[in-house]
Design an enzyme around this catalytic site. Structure first.
Site, PDB file in Angstrom:
ATOM      1  N   HIS A 292      -8.244   1.164  -4.148  1.00  0.00           N
ATOM      2  CA  HIS A 292      -9.188   1.112  -3.027  1.00  0.00           C
ATOM      3  C   HIS A 292      -9.878   2.475  -2.937  1.00  0.00           C
ATOM      4  CE1 HIS A 292      -9.551   0.767   1.689  1.00  0.00           C
ATOM      5  NE2 HIS A 292     -10.717   0.876   1.085  1.00  0.00           N
TER       6      HIS A 292
ATOM      7  N   MET B 185     -12.018   4.967  -1.396  1.00  0.00           N
ATOM      8  CA  MET B 185     -12.673   5.458  -0.176  1.00  0.00           C
ATOM      9  C   MET B 185     -13.338   6.785  -0.513  1.00  0.00           C
ATOM     10  SD  MET B 185      -9.626   4.390   2.387  1.00  0.00           S
ATOM     11  CE  MET B 185      -8.497   4.164   1.023  1.00  0.00           C
TER      12      MET B 185
ATOM     13  N   ASP C  16      -4.570   3.769  -2.344  1.00  0.00           N
ATOM     14  CA  ASP C  16      -5.687   4.282  -1.550  1.00  0.00           C
ATOM     15  C   ASP C  16      -6.165   5.620  -2.094  1.00  0.00           C
ATOM     16  OD1 ASP C  16      -5.944   2.269   0.485  1.00  0.00           O
ATOM     17  OD2 ASP C  16      -4.000   2.926   1.240  1.00  0.00           O
TER      18      ASP C  16
ATOM     19  N   ASP D 258      -6.569  -5.316   5.357  1.00  0.00           N
ATOM     20  CA  ASP D 258      -5.910  -4.021   5.139  1.00  0.00           C
ATOM     21  C   ASP D 258      -5.994  -3.193   6.412  1.00  0.00           C
ATOM     22  OD1 ASP D 258      -4.851  -1.706   3.994  1.00  0.00           O
ATOM     23  OD2 ASP D 258      -6.699  -1.182   2.927  1.00  0.00           O
TER      24      ASP D 258
ATOM     25  N   MET E 265      -8.807   8.676  -1.592  1.00  0.00           N
ATOM     26  CA  MET E 265      -9.654   9.292  -0.559  1.00  0.00           C
ATOM     27  C   MET E 265     -10.179  10.636  -1.035  1.00  0.00           C
ATOM     28  SD  MET E 265      -7.163   8.564   2.650  1.00  0.00           S
ATOM     29  CE  MET E 265      -6.458   6.929   2.911  1.00  0.00           C
TER      30      MET E 265
ATOM     31  N   SER F  40       0.852  -1.192   0.000  1.00  0.00           N
ATOM     32  CA  SER F  40       0.000   0.000   0.000  1.00  0.00           C
ATOM     33  C   SER F  40       0.884   1.237   0.000  1.00  0.00           C
ATOM     34  CB  SER F  40      -0.912  -0.023   1.240  1.00  0.00           C
ATOM     35  OG  SER F  40      -1.610   1.195   1.340  1.00  0.00           O
TER      36      SER F  40
ATOM     37  N   MET G 143     -11.386  -4.297   6.303  1.00  0.00           N
ATOM     38  CA  MET G 143     -10.569  -3.251   6.926  1.00  0.00           C
ATOM     39  C   MET G 143     -10.328  -3.601   8.396  1.00  0.00           C
ATOM     40  SD  MET G 143      -9.854  -1.120   4.576  1.00  0.00           S
ATOM     41  CE  MET G 143      -8.890  -0.083   5.692  1.00  0.00           C
TER      42      MET G 143
ATOM     43  N   HIS H 282      -1.256  -1.593  -3.834  1.00  0.00           N
ATOM     44  CA  HIS H 282      -2.550  -1.172  -3.292  1.00  0.00           C
ATOM     45  C   HIS H 282      -2.533   0.359  -3.245  1.00  0.00           C
ATOM     46  CE1 HIS H 282      -6.010  -1.817  -0.446  1.00  0.00           C
ATOM     47  NE2 HIS H 282      -5.626  -0.626  -0.030  1.00  0.00           N
TER      48      HIS H 282
HETATM   49  C1  DX5 Z   1      -6.250   2.980   5.230  1.00  0.00           C
HETATM   50  C2  DX5 Z   1      -5.764   2.357   3.945  1.00  0.00           C
HETATM   51  C3  DX5 Z   1      -4.714   1.301   4.136  1.00  0.00           C
HETATM   52  C4  DX5 Z   1      -3.456   1.859   4.766  1.00  0.00           C
HETATM   53  C5  DX5 Z   1      -2.673   0.777   5.443  1.00  0.00           C
HETATM   54  O1  DX5 Z   1      -7.241   3.887   4.939  1.00  0.00           O
HETATM   55  O2  DX5 Z   1      -6.842   1.767   3.263  1.00  0.00           O
HETATM   56  O3  DX5 Z   1      -4.415   0.666   2.889  1.00  0.00           O
HETATM   57  O4  DX5 Z   1      -2.648   2.502   3.810  1.00  0.00           O
HETATM   58  O5  DX5 Z   1      -1.641   1.360   6.182  1.00  0.00           O
HETATM   59  P1  DX5 Z   1      -0.856   0.541   7.312  1.00  0.00           P
HETATM   60  O6  DX5 Z   1      -0.394  -0.745   6.700  1.00  0.00           O
HETATM   61  O7  DX5 Z   1       0.250   1.452   7.727  1.00  0.00           O
HETATM   62  O8  DX5 Z   1      -1.871   0.299   8.423  1.00  0.00           O
HETATM   63 ZN    ZN Z   2      -6.441   0.542   1.510  1.00  0.00          ZN
END
Ligand code: DX5
Ligand code: ZN
Length: 226
Positions: free
Chosen positions: A69, A71, A38, A178, A40, A11, A140, A36
């Site tokens: 992913h 969000m 993210d 995740d 947002m 990620s 999650m 991965h």
């Molecule tokens: C959180 C993300 C995760 C995050 C994981 O919103 O969806 O993918 O980057 O980070 P770590 O592995 O540091 O918890």
């Molecule tokens: Zn994620």
């Protein structure tokens, strides 16, 4: 489960965004299986991250499958843009009203793999009706929005529940975890049924570097066989 078939997904949220291409290439050379990414929107989660331009810029740097992913509150607006940018998997949250109905067929139509994501407070049953229509279910184990948070152990029973359901229905869909994944929590998640583990901090903030972080995760997962 055959633990050697567990995939590690890097990620990039904890990467150095000024050197993203190099860091992703380093992760690929170190043997990570997927990326991965993210996304947002500052609305579905209280943070902002990246958009299709970053995915498109990364595409020439790596052959790894890219999971996006989403969000975001209205993911259907962005599916095509991320597909065109080079995403391989598009993952939408089941908590977003109408996201499964509106997005899963659209993602498949775009020729991409479709996934549903569950927040920590969302029960496993929320995805039951959709299991035959997804390539991946993502559980999650932190409240989404930030990397570097601690693993919430309530995710383990959800993984066990979903693994039993997936196996019972003889589906081939991935079960991914995740949030807060590190050398201590990764084996627990795999033991509970995850076959993909996503990690940001444990890879991109590992004190000995990216390759060491990936090697350590691989070691603890493979070590479970003994
Ligand atoms: C959180 C993300 C995760 C995050 C994981 O919103 O969806 O993918 O980057 O980070 P770590 O592995 O540091 O918890
Ligand atoms: Zn994620």
């Amino acid at each position: 489960m055959n633990h050697s078939s567990v995939a590690i997904s890097a990620s990039i949220l904890a990467a150095d965004f000024a050197r993203l291409g190099e860091q992703v290439r380093e992760a690929e050379l170190a043997g990570v299986d997927r990326l991965h990414l993210d996304v947002m929107d500052g609305h579905f989660v209280p943070n902002l991250s990246l958009g299709p331009a970053v995915v498109a810029s990364l595409r020439p740097w790596t052959k790894l499958p890219m999971e996006v992913h989403l969000m975001v509150s209205e993911p259907w607006h962005f599916l095509e843009a991320f597909a065109q940018a080079g995403a391989d998997y598009l993952l939408v949250h089941v908590e977003v009203p109408e996201a499964p109905q509106r997005c899963l067929p659209a993602i498949r139509q775009l020729g991409k793999k479709a996934g549903l994501v569950l927040n920590p407070d969302t029960p496993a049953e929320a995805v039951s009706a959709w299991l035959t229509q997804v390539d991946l279910v993502l559980v999650m184990s932190v409240y989404p929005g930030f990397s570097g948070q601690s693993f919430l152990p309530q995710a383990l029973s959800k993984l066990r529940h979903l693994r039993a359901q997936i196996d019972q229905l003889q589906l081939s869909c991935d079960l991914e975890i995740d949030g807060g994944i590190n050398e201590e929590t990764a084996p627990r998640a795999v033991q509970a049924g995850a076959n993909v583990v996503a990690a940001a901090s444990a890879i991109f903030r590992h004190p000995q570097g990216i390759a060491a972080g990936i090697a350590r995760l691989r070691q603890v997962i493979v070590g479970m066989r003994t």
